[in-house]
Design a protein around this motif. Structure first.
Motif, mmCIF file in Angstrom:
data_model
loop_
_atom_site.group_PDB
_atom_site.id
_atom_site.type_symbol
_atom_site.label_atom_id
_atom_site.label_comp_id
_atom_site.label_asym_id
_atom_site.label_seq_id
_atom_site.Cartn_x
_atom_site.Cartn_y
_atom_site.Cartn_z
ATOM 1 N N PHE A 238 -10.713 96.012 24.729
ATOM 2 C CA PHE A 238 -9.674 96.117 25.755
ATOM 3 C C PHE A 238 -10.146 96.951 26.947
ATOM 4 C CE2 PHE A 238 -7.510 95.036 21.805
ATOM 5 C CZ PHE A 238 -6.814 93.902 22.235
ATOM 6 N N PHE A 239 -10.966 97.969 26.665
ATOM 7 C CA PHE A 239 -11.517 98.785 27.748
ATOM 8 C C PHE A 239 -12.428 97.917 28.634
ATOM 9 C CE2 PHE A 239 -14.850 101.558 29.475
ATOM 10 C CZ PHE A 239 -14.070 102.476 30.151
ATOM 11 N N VAL B 121 2.680 87.343 14.177
ATOM 12 C CA VAL B 121 2.640 88.272 15.320
ATOM 13 C C VAL B 121 1.795 87.704 16.462
ATOM 14 C CG1 VAL B 121 2.097 90.627 16.058
ATOM 15 C CG2 VAL B 121 2.967 90.224 13.757
ATOM 16 N N GLY C 188 -0.515 96.136 19.854
ATOM 17 C CA GLY C 188 -0.370 94.935 19.031
ATOM 18 C C GLY C 188 -1.280 94.961 17.817
ATOM 19 N N ILE C 189 -2.506 95.383 18.036
ATOM 20 C CA ILE C 189 -3.464 95.366 16.923
ATOM 21 C C ILE C 189 -3.074 96.402 15.866
ATOM 22 C CG2 ILE C 189 -5.279 96.914 17.815
ATOM 23 C CD1 ILE C 189 -7.178 94.619 16.867
ATOM 24 N N PHE C 190 -2.581 97.574 16.319
ATOM 25 C CA PHE C 190 -2.127 98.582 15.348
ATOM 26 C C PHE C 190 -0.881 98.093 14.606
ATOM 27 C CE2 PHE C 190 -4.946 101.675 17.407
ATOM 28 C CZ PHE C 190 -5.433 102.322 16.284
ATOM 29 N N LEU D 80 -5.091 88.236 19.884
ATOM 30 C CA LEU D 80 -4.232 88.956 20.831
ATOM 31 C C LEU D 80 -4.707 88.764 22.268
ATOM 32 C CD1 LEU D 80 -3.608 92.271 18.850
ATOM 33 C CD2 LEU D 80 -1.859 90.672 19.618
ATOM 34 N N PHE E 122 -12.278 94.779 28.963
ATOM 35 C CA PHE E 122 -11.429 93.808 29.664
ATOM 36 C C PHE E 122 -11.025 94.375 31.032
ATOM 37 C CE2 PHE E 122 -6.958 91.932 29.978
ATOM 38 C CZ PHE E 122 -7.400 90.773 30.578
ATOM 39 N N VAL E 123 -10.630 95.651 31.028
ATOM 40 C CA VAL E 123 -10.244 96.289 32.298
ATOM 41 C C VAL E 123 -11.457 96.373 33.226
ATOM 42 C CG1 VAL E 123 -9.311 98.387 33.359
ATOM 43 C CG2 VAL E 123 -8.398 97.606 31.164
ATOM 44 N N ALA F 250 -8.769 98.817 13.393
ATOM 45 C CA ALA F 250 -7.940 98.568 14.583
ATOM 46 C C ALA F 250 -8.417 99.421 15.754
ATOM 47 C CB ALA F 250 -6.479 98.871 14.265
ATOM 48 N N ILE G 242 -8.178 89.458 14.753
ATOM 49 C CA ILE G 242 -6.812 89.614 15.270
ATOM 50 C C ILE G 242 -6.868 89.974 16.762
ATOM 51 C CG2 ILE G 242 -4.699 91.011 15.105
ATOM 52 C CD1 ILE G 242 -5.358 91.239 12.060
ATOM 53 N N ILE H 242 -0.868 96.887 25.678
ATOM 54 C CA ILE H 242 -0.134 96.000 24.757
ATOM 55 C C ILE H 242 -1.078 95.515 23.648
ATOM 56 C CG2 ILE H 242 1.148 93.819 24.550
ATOM 57 C CD1 ILE H 242 1.936 94.214 27.540
ATOM 58 N N GLY H 243 -2.307 95.206 24.014
ATOM 59 C CA GLY H 243 -3.280 94.725 23.027
ATOM 60 C C GLY H 243 -3.543 95.756 21.940
ATOM 61 N N MET H 244 -3.772 97.010 22.355
ATOM 62 C CA MET H 244 -4.048 98.058 21.357
ATOM 63 C C MET H 244 -2.825 98.309 20.481
ATOM 64 S SD MET H 244 -7.166 98.851 21.301
ATOM 65 C CE MET H 244 -7.201 100.209 20.139
ATOM 66 N N LEU I 91 -2.456 87.287 25.154
ATOM 67 C CA LEU I 91 -2.136 88.069 26.350
ATOM 68 C C LEU I 91 -2.673 87.433 27.631
ATOM 69 C CD1 LEU I 91 -2.918 91.633 24.937
ATOM 70 C CD2 LEU I 91 -0.682 90.827 25.674
ATOM 71 N N LEU J 245 -6.918 101.129 9.476
ATOM 72 C CA LEU J 245 -6.551 101.704 10.778
ATOM 73 C C LEU J 245 -7.782 101.903 11.663
ATOM 74 C CD1 LEU J 245 -3.928 104.388 9.674
ATOM 75 C CD2 LEU J 245 -3.482 102.355 11.063
ATOM 76 N N ALA K 42 -2.256 94.859 29.819
ATOM 77 C CA ALA K 42 -2.740 94.015 28.712
ATOM 78 C C ALA K 42 -3.515 94.855 27.701
ATOM 79 C CB ALA K 42 -3.615 92.890 29.242
ATOM 80 N N MET K 43 -4.251 95.845 28.200
ATOM 81 C CA MET K 43 -5.022 96.725 27.311
ATOM 82 C C MET K 43 -4.070 97.529 26.413
ATOM 83 S SD MET K 43 -7.537 99.798 28.494
ATOM 84 C CE MET K 43 -7.649 101.269 27.532
#
Lengths: 67, 388
Positions: B129-130, B231, A39-41, B379, B132-133, B122, B375, A35-37, B383, B119, A32-33
């Motif tokens: 996300f880090f 998206v 996706g955001i890019f 996402l 999240f893990v 983003a 965004i 795909i998420g990164m 997810l 960029l 998920a991490m």
């Protein structure tokens, strides 16, 4: 060996905090991490391209109008 | 009823501090209540004395005191704070309405002049996300995702996502999100310094000013909404309300409405949001080990957001010619805490070299972080929802 260490870590953290350690969660969260990164890019990339296109088309039109 | 009994019944609330079945000789619950009242008072103090996010921390702090008083009439089935929560947060309405105000406050002009800066916005969502893990090791998926979104450095997004996923830790998540946003000037500088060299911090970036057409400014929010919506459909509400607010600002025919959205409207919603969130700061739900872990994970999210932005700028520099290198510090401004993060980066640049003005770049990156964090919220929802 790695599995034993994992079990030991789980027991230690559970004992310390009372919260269950979920050693296998990375199998769900890591993809998920990634795909998420990506996706955001992807989304931001499309927005950047669209913004360049907007800048290009409208700045010319407005300049022409002024002239 | 005699006089003594009447007086006794008037002070019956005091009895709630003692519960024979509670730990610490029956005073455990009472101490938790007192602790929460102190936390509420601390939030009020920070809001007034330190001016840390006062529009939100003041109602939140006062609300915390209200809900933690024994036998409080502010919460419960007909308590006004519970009613406020059900009316505006349980259905995600308040955070979305607040986004209209935030959108109306943002000037995307400098960012539109240099769209490539997006960029960094983003890259600086890496912390989400880090985390999240990391959070996944201790919490179930929906709570881990809700905690991770603290890294969006954006209160309404955090509330929206945590609420949508039905997290049990909304109060702690809110406290962490808003506290760390206010603490950006303390959190970011050491992290930035740790991952950059002095030589990198001294890189100058000349800024060429220029105009962006009015039409571009008007079409931009519409385009962003459509792209993000296609998206990541889950982000439509978040992005849409933010961009709607911006459209009000840029359209040029609703100046009065734009002014109201930025001030009176946003402030009114914030008061209600703060009070409503306080309902989730009830002692029985808040004082536990999970809250401490959430605060720790929130800090990790902010740190890795900063690292993500800076490291991405360093990565880009590998491919840039020597005279066009990017000052990697601007990457750190990609977290959405606006405008604190942009200012922090500029001040760090000036500290290294009093002639190094990074403000236009750092603020642009900071604004892009606002879009990217929303965004990212969408996402995360897209997810995680199938995994729950």
């Amino acid at each position: 060996m790695l599995t034993n260490l994992n079990i030991l870590a789980m027991q230690f953290i559970t004992l310390l905090t009372g919260i269950t350690f979920r050693g296998g969660s990375w199998k769900q969260t890591l993809p998920a991490m990634v795909i998420g990164m990506l996706g955001i890019f992807l989304v931001i990339g499309i927005i950047i391209v669209a913004t360049y296109a907007l800048n290009k088309s409208f700045s010319k039109k407005e300049k022409n109008k002024e002239e | 009823m005699n006089f003594l009994e009447t007086v006794k019944s008037l002070f019956s609330a005091f009895g709630e501090f003692y519960n024979p079945s509670a730990p610490l000789g029956g005073w455990g619950d009472g101490l938790k209540m007192l602790l929460m009242i102190c936390i509420g008072a601390l939030l009020v103090y920070l809001a007034i004395k330190k001016e840390m996010e006062p529009t939100l921390l003041l109602p939140m702090g006062f609300g915390t005191i209200l809900v933690n008083l024994p036998l409080s009439g502010a919460i419960g089935h007909e308590g006004p704070i519970t009613v406020l929560f059900d009316a505006g947060i349980a259905n995600e309405l308040f955070p979305l309405l607040l986004f209209i105000g935030i959108g109306a406050m943002i000037d995307f002009g400098p960012l539109l002049k240099n769209p490539w800066l997006m960029l960094f916005g983003a890259a600086a969502q890496f912390g989400i996300f880090f985390t999240f893990v990391m959070a996944g090791f201790f919490f179930d998926i929906k709570d881990a995702a809700s905690i991770a979104i603290i890294g969006a450095a954006d209160g309404p997004t955090s509330i929206f996502v945590a609420d949508k996923l039905g997290s049990a830790y909304l109060g702690a998540i809110m406290v962490a999100a808003y506290s760390y946003m206010a603490l950006v000037p303390i959190i970011q500088p050491p992290v930035i310094k740790a991952v950059t060299t002095k030589k990198e911090r001294l890189i100058r970036m000349p800024y060429k000013a220029g105009d962006v057409s009015k039409t571009t400014k008007i079409v931009f929010p519409v385009i962003v909404t459509i792209v993000a919506g296609l998206v990541a459909p889950a982000s439509v509400a978040l992005v849409g309300f933010l961009m709607f607010g911006n459209l009000i600002r840029e359209c040029g025919v609703l100046n009065g409405l734009s002014e109201t959205a930025q001030n009176a409207f946003a402030n009114s919603i914030t008061i209600m949001l703060g009070l409503a969130v306080a309902s989730r700061m009830y002692w029985a739900e808040f004082v536990n080990i999970e809250t401490i872990m959430i605060l720790a994970l929130g800090l990790i999210a902010f740190i890795f957001d900063t690292v993500g932005g800076v490291m991405f700028a360093k990565f880009i520099n590998i491919f840039m010619p020597k005279n066009r290198k990017i000052n990697p510090m601007i990457g750190a401004a990609g977290i959405s805490a606006f405008p604190m993060s942009g200012r922090v980066v500029n001040q760090l640049g000036l500290k290294e070299d009093p002639q190094n003005f990074l403000l236009m770049y750092s603020i642009s990156v900071n604004v892009s972080g606002q879009i990217a964090s929303v965004i990212a919220g969408g996402l995360i929802l897209a997810l995680v929802t199938p995994l729950v």
